[in-house]
Write a protein that holds these residues in place. Structure first.
Motif, mmCIF file in Angstrom:
data_model
loop_
_atom_site.group_PDB
_atom_site.id
_atom_site.type_symbol
_atom_site.label_atom_id
_atom_site.label_comp_id
_atom_site.label_asym_id
_atom_site.label_seq_id
_atom_site.Cartn_x
_atom_site.Cartn_y
_atom_site.Cartn_z
ATOM 1 N N ASN A 45 0.835 -1.203 0.000
ATOM 2 C CA ASN A 45 0.000 0.000 0.000
ATOM 3 C C ASN A 45 0.868 1.251 0.000
ATOM 4 N N ASP A 46 0.418 2.217 -0.766
ATOM 5 C CA ASP A 46 1.131 3.469 -0.836
ATOM 6 C C ASP A 46 1.038 4.206 0.486
ATOM 7 N N LYS A 47 -0.091 4.027 1.132
ATOM 8 C CA LYS A 47 -0.276 4.684 2.428
ATOM 9 C C LYS A 47 -0.853 3.704 3.440
ATOM 10 N N ASP A 48 -0.371 3.827 4.678
ATOM 11 C CA ASP A 48 -0.994 3.115 5.790
ATOM 12 C C ASP A 48 -1.755 4.159 6.606
ATOM 13 N N PHE A 49 -2.014 3.834 7.871
ATOM 14 C CA PHE A 49 -2.871 4.749 8.638
ATOM 15 C C PHE A 49 -2.270 5.186 9.953
ATOM 16 N N ILE A 50 -2.650 6.415 10.333
ATOM 17 C CA ILE A 50 -2.535 6.831 11.734
ATOM 18 C C ILE A 50 -3.959 6.783 12.278
ATOM 19 N N ALA A 51 -4.139 6.129 13.415
ATOM 20 C CA ALA A 51 -5.453 6.136 14.054
ATOM 21 C C ALA A 51 -5.506 7.310 15.018
ATOM 22 N N ALA A 52 -6.551 8.130 14.896
ATOM 23 C CA ALA A 52 -6.771 9.246 15.825
ATOM 24 C C ALA A 52 -7.924 8.843 16.733
ATOM 25 N N VAL A 53 -7.651 8.783 18.029
ATOM 26 C CA VAL A 53 -8.628 8.249 18.981
ATOM 27 C C VAL A 53 -8.963 9.306 20.030
ATOM 28 N N ASN A 54 -10.219 9.671 20.126
ATOM 29 C CA ASN A 54 -10.667 10.573 21.183
ATOM 30 C C ASN A 54 -10.968 9.726 22.416
ATOM 31 N N TRP A 55 -9.933 9.569 23.259
ATOM 32 C CA TRP A 55 -10.091 8.660 24.405
ATOM 33 C C TRP A 55 -11.025 9.227 25.464
ATOM 34 N N GLN A 56 -11.112 10.551 25.535
ATOM 35 C CA GLN A 56 -12.030 11.143 26.520
ATOM 36 C C GLN A 56 -13.466 10.743 26.219
ATOM 37 N N MET A 57 -13.786 10.737 24.914
ATOM 38 C CA MET A 57 -15.125 10.357 24.498
ATOM 39 C C MET A 57 -15.407 8.891 24.854
ATOM 40 N N ILE A 58 -14.398 8.053 24.660
ATOM 41 C CA ILE A 58 -14.592 6.626 24.936
ATOM 42 C C ILE A 58 -14.679 6.378 26.440
ATOM 43 N N ALA A 59 -13.863 7.103 27.211
ATOM 44 C CA ALA A 59 -13.920 6.960 28.670
ATOM 45 C C ALA A 59 -15.310 7.357 29.172
ATOM 46 N N GLU A 60 -15.856 8.402 28.582
ATOM 47 C CA GLU A 60 -17.200 8.876 28.941
ATOM 48 C C GLU A 60 -18.247 7.805 28.599
ATOM 49 N N TYR A 61 -18.071 7.233 27.417
ATOM 50 C CA TYR A 61 -18.977 6.184 26.925
ATOM 51 C C TYR A 61 -18.989 4.993 27.891
ATOM 52 N N ILE A 62 -17.807 4.672 28.404
ATOM 53 C CA ILE A 62 -17.709 3.539 29.332
ATOM 54 C C ILE A 62 -18.308 3.880 30.682
ATOM 55 N N LYS A 63 -18.058 5.104 31.112
ATOM 56 C CA LYS A 63 -18.649 5.573 32.369
ATOM 57 C C LYS A 63 -20.172 5.423 32.338
ATOM 58 N N TYR B 274 -9.214 7.264 10.911
ATOM 59 C CA TYR B 274 -7.903 6.954 10.343
ATOM 60 C C TYR B 274 -7.446 8.126 9.493
ATOM 61 N N MET B 275 -6.122 8.358 9.495
ATOM 62 C CA MET B 275 -5.533 9.356 8.594
ATOM 63 C C MET B 275 -4.491 8.641 7.753
ATOM 64 N N PRO B 276 -4.518 8.813 6.430
ATOM 65 C CA PRO B 276 -3.522 8.136 5.588
ATOM 66 C C PRO B 276 -2.132 8.703 5.860
ATOM 67 N N VAL B 277 -1.142 7.828 5.847
ATOM 68 C CA VAL B 277 0.245 8.277 6.030
ATOM 69 C C VAL B 277 1.125 7.427 5.124
ATOM 70 N N PRO B 278 2.028 8.081 4.389
ATOM 71 C CA PRO B 278 2.792 7.345 3.387
ATOM 72 C C PRO B 278 3.723 6.290 3.975
ATOM 73 N N LYS B 279 3.733 5.155 3.355
ATOM 74 C CA LYS B 279 4.775 4.125 3.415
ATOM 75 C C LYS B 279 5.174 3.624 4.802
ATOM 76 N N SER B 280 4.388 2.722 5.329
ATOM 77 C CA SER B 280 4.766 1.956 6.521
ATOM 78 C C SER B 280 5.340 2.818 7.647
ATOM 79 N N PRO B 281 4.498 3.655 8.249
ATOM 80 C CA PRO B 281 5.017 4.550 9.282
ATOM 81 C C PRO B 281 5.489 3.793 10.506
#
Ligand code: K7E
Ligand code: CUA
Length: 655
Positions: free
Chosen positions: A259-277, A322-329
């Motif tokens: 793949n020309d690009k792989d991914f960076i995952a952007a995670v809003n952990w505050q939102m998930i912590a709230e969801y779990i609460k 996900y955000m695309p990022v070039p070449k196996s970050p």
């Protein structure tokens, strides 16, 4: 793709060879310049300005260095047994190495990270991850001892870890090797779409630092490699690089680079912590060990825990992209302001810089480029802020000096490149000897870096030191980064493979560093606080020796009535109340290790005598002029003998 990769690797090898032949002279000449020597010279008795905590890699430990001297000050045992002080051998510490796979006496440590308050290093604890048997440890920066180790179930290859959020709310642990979750027997070539890459979020109790596996985000089965938290405006988010988005399972060096690009995952952990609460998530199976060391009883215990809360990233709308990022970050870093996220494609020559503001806008405008397993992919153009194009090869990791500059390591072209935030222009480049992995600026991944020194942690040592056979310690290099150009000051060897390191001004730790344990506060079950109370107790074939040490004798020092087949527990309390007066204890024929007992501390080691005779024990630490006299004897009789249990104290026999 194959050809490009071969080219890159070939070129890298070429550069290495050139490096070994020519550049080293230039490097050593630079470091020999007298002004450079002065910069790293400490007169005898002077202290370093910074502590540097270097990951021990496959040693499983953490080593402590002083900067700028490059002197190694200590090795802290974390994931590995350590006969130097008995960690993992003594009865009290063995539980630290328990896992759901049983006792694991070894580890592969990667990324130390110091606790933070308001995004600044606070010197309370340091965390470090273990890659092989997924675990995270917490080490006290008061005692420099490992106090807690938590295992991560459902994970494999705990690499994207153990980075802390800006108030040490959470540390993360990402799965580097996608695996079935839950684990099951299935054909490997059916992995695509079936394997998962859970990201674990461990919450930290602010008073004691205790770790709690709060939830796992059950991400698609890519390889999650590295991570960094947002800070300031981007606080509340965590970013993870991933590779092998191809989900290849064989010949990954080729098949995971399609793949020309792989991914960076952007995670809003505050939102998930709230969801779990609010009761979100599903409890799934997962067995894991949680080991804690209690400073008061000086004893570690294991709690085997069951079950973990799992969150499907698609369940919490707006929390994961996900955000695309070039070449196996590989590396992923966030600048001190929290505005920029830097992704380093290791098969690329460029760094991709993302803007947190643009990420937020793209989310609002639903600027998506499709999705991956239901997770929206933000369009590359809409989130990209800039590109650092240095022409270097194999960018791995970036740190910041707090003065507006980033420093990125290039493994293949073997150099550190300094560039400017905002203009993305290259300011300087200096060779590393050779093939640098991570680099470290004290506080360089916090809101407030101390941009005086930079250390490159190099993978290949070759000709930098006297040869020591085929196996060489890795090499670190210290650069002065106060000027426009980086200046190489010093080479020094490191222990194991220090992937990452964490540095902190000495003044943030020095004053609180413990000098000895208060005997009064010793609540160890088998402690004795004066010689009059020392004794032996037999219980079937178990014998407990309640012993003390003080310069320069053991109490008791002679023991009789031990029989072949007994299990003898030596509980040694060091009565000293003075800085740096440990005593050791070693017993001939013991199948464990010696132990090193700190002043005020109690430690236990087991001995199972195999043969009749009179067997000596002694102190292993040269503690006084009469250290050699610090010894005793144990008389071992036949199993069925009726030798009386007795011991000597002040030249008198007791029983
Ligand atoms: Cu690049 Cu494990 Cu952080 Cu080694 S990792 S270099
Ligand atoms: Cu005590 Cu040597």
């Amino acid at each position: 793709m194959k050809t490009i990769q071969k080219l890159l690797l070939g070129l890298g090898a070429g550069l290495l060879l050139i490096g070994c032949g020519n550049n080293s002279k230039e490097g050593s000449a630079g470091a020999m310049a007298s002004s450079n020597a002065e910069k790293v010279y400490l007169a005898p008795g002077e202290h370093d300005e910074f502590y540097a905590f270097m990951s021990g890699g496959y040693s499983g430990n953490l080593t402590v260095y002083g900067l700028p001297s490059g002197r190694m000050l200590k090795e802290i045992p974390v994931f590995s047994q350590f006969p130097t002080n008995g960690y993992g051998y003594s009865e009290e510490s063995k539980a630290m190495l328990n896992t759901s796979f049983g006792f694991v006496p070894w580890g592969d440590s990667h990324h130390p990270d110091i606790s933070q308050t308001n995004g600044e290093l606070d010197g309370r604890w340091i965390f470090i991850n273990e890659n092989n048997t997924p675990r995270v440890a917490r080490i006290s920066l008061t005692t420099f001892e490992t106090e807690e180790i938590i295992e991560l179930p459902n994970s494999a290859g705990n690499h994207a870890s153990s980075f802390v959020t800006e108030n040490t709310e959470y540390i993360v642990a990402g799965t580097r090797f996608a695996v079935p979750n839950p684990q099951r027997d299935m054909p490997i070539d059916e992995m695509k779409g079936e394997f998962k890459g859970p990201l674990s979020f461990i919450s930290i109790d602010q008073e004691h630092g205790h770790m709690n596996l709060e939830f796992q985000l059950n991400m698609p089965g890519f390889n999650y490699d590295l991570a960094h938290p947002g800070r300031d405006k981007s606080h509340g988010w965590f970013f993870f690089t991933s590779y092998n988005t191809e989900e290849a399972h064989t010949m990954q060096e080729v098949n995971a680079s399609q793949n020309d690009k792989d991914f960076i995952a952007a995670v809003n952990w505050q939102m998930i912590a709230e969801y779990i609460k609010n009761g979100g998530g599903t409890k799934v199976a997962g067995t894991y060990a949680h080991n804690t060391y209690d400073e008061s009883t000086m004893t570690a215990t294991t709690e085997m825990k069951q079950g973990v809360i799992s969150v499907d990233p698609r369940e919490v709308e707006g929390a994961v992209y996900y955000m695309p990022v070039p070449k196996s970050p590989h590396g992923l870093d966030v600048d001190p302001s929290g505005r920029y996220i830097i992704g380093n494609g290791k098969l690329s020559t460029q760094l991709s810089v993302y803007s947190f503001e643009k990420i937020q806008n793209a989310i609002q405008n639903k600027d998506f480029d499709g999705d991956a397993y239901g997770i929206p992919i933000l369009s590359f153009e809409s989130v990209l802020e800039g590109v650092v194009d240095s022409g270097g090869l194999g960018p791995l990791h970036t740190e910041f000096d707090g003065k507006g500059f980033g420093y990125t390591t290039y493994f293949i072209s073997s150099e550190v490149v300094k560039w400017e935030l905002g203009t993305w222009e290259v300011i300087d480049r200096q060779p590393s000897y050779y093939s640098v992995g991570h680099l470290m600026i004290p506080g360089g991944n916090s809101r407030n870096p101390y941009g005086k020194y930079m250390v490159s942690l190099n993978k290949i040592t070759k000709d930098r030191y006297l040869p020591t056979g085929p196996e060489l310690e890795h090499s670190a290099q210290l650069y002065d980064i106060t000027g426009e150009k980086m200046e190489l000051l010093l080479d020094f060897p490191t222990h194991g493979e220090p992937h990452y390191a964490a540095g902190i001004p000495a003044e943030k730790i020095k004053a609180q560093s413990k000098k000895y344990y208060e005997l009064e506060e010793n609540n160890h079950k088998y402690a004795v606080k004066n010689e009059a109370d020392t004794r032996l107790e037999r219980n079937g074939n178990e014998v407990h020796v309640y012993a003390t040490t003080v310069r320069s004798h053991f109490a008791p020092d002679n023991i009789e009535g031990i029989k072949v087949g007994d299990k003898v527990y030596f509980h040694i309390t060091n009565l000293e109340q003075d800085f740096d007066v440990p005593h050791g204890f070693a017993m001939i024929g013991a199948n464990t290790s010696e132990i090193l007992v700190m002043p005020g501390q109690t430690k236990t080691i087991i001995w199972e005598p195999k043969r009749e005779g009179v067997w000596p024990f002694y102190c292993t630490d040269f503690c006084s002029a009469l250290h050699q006299e610090m010894q005793g004897y144990v008389r071992v009789s036949a199993k069925n003998s009726n030798t009386k249990l007795r011991w000597s104290l002040d030249d008198e026999w007791k029983d």
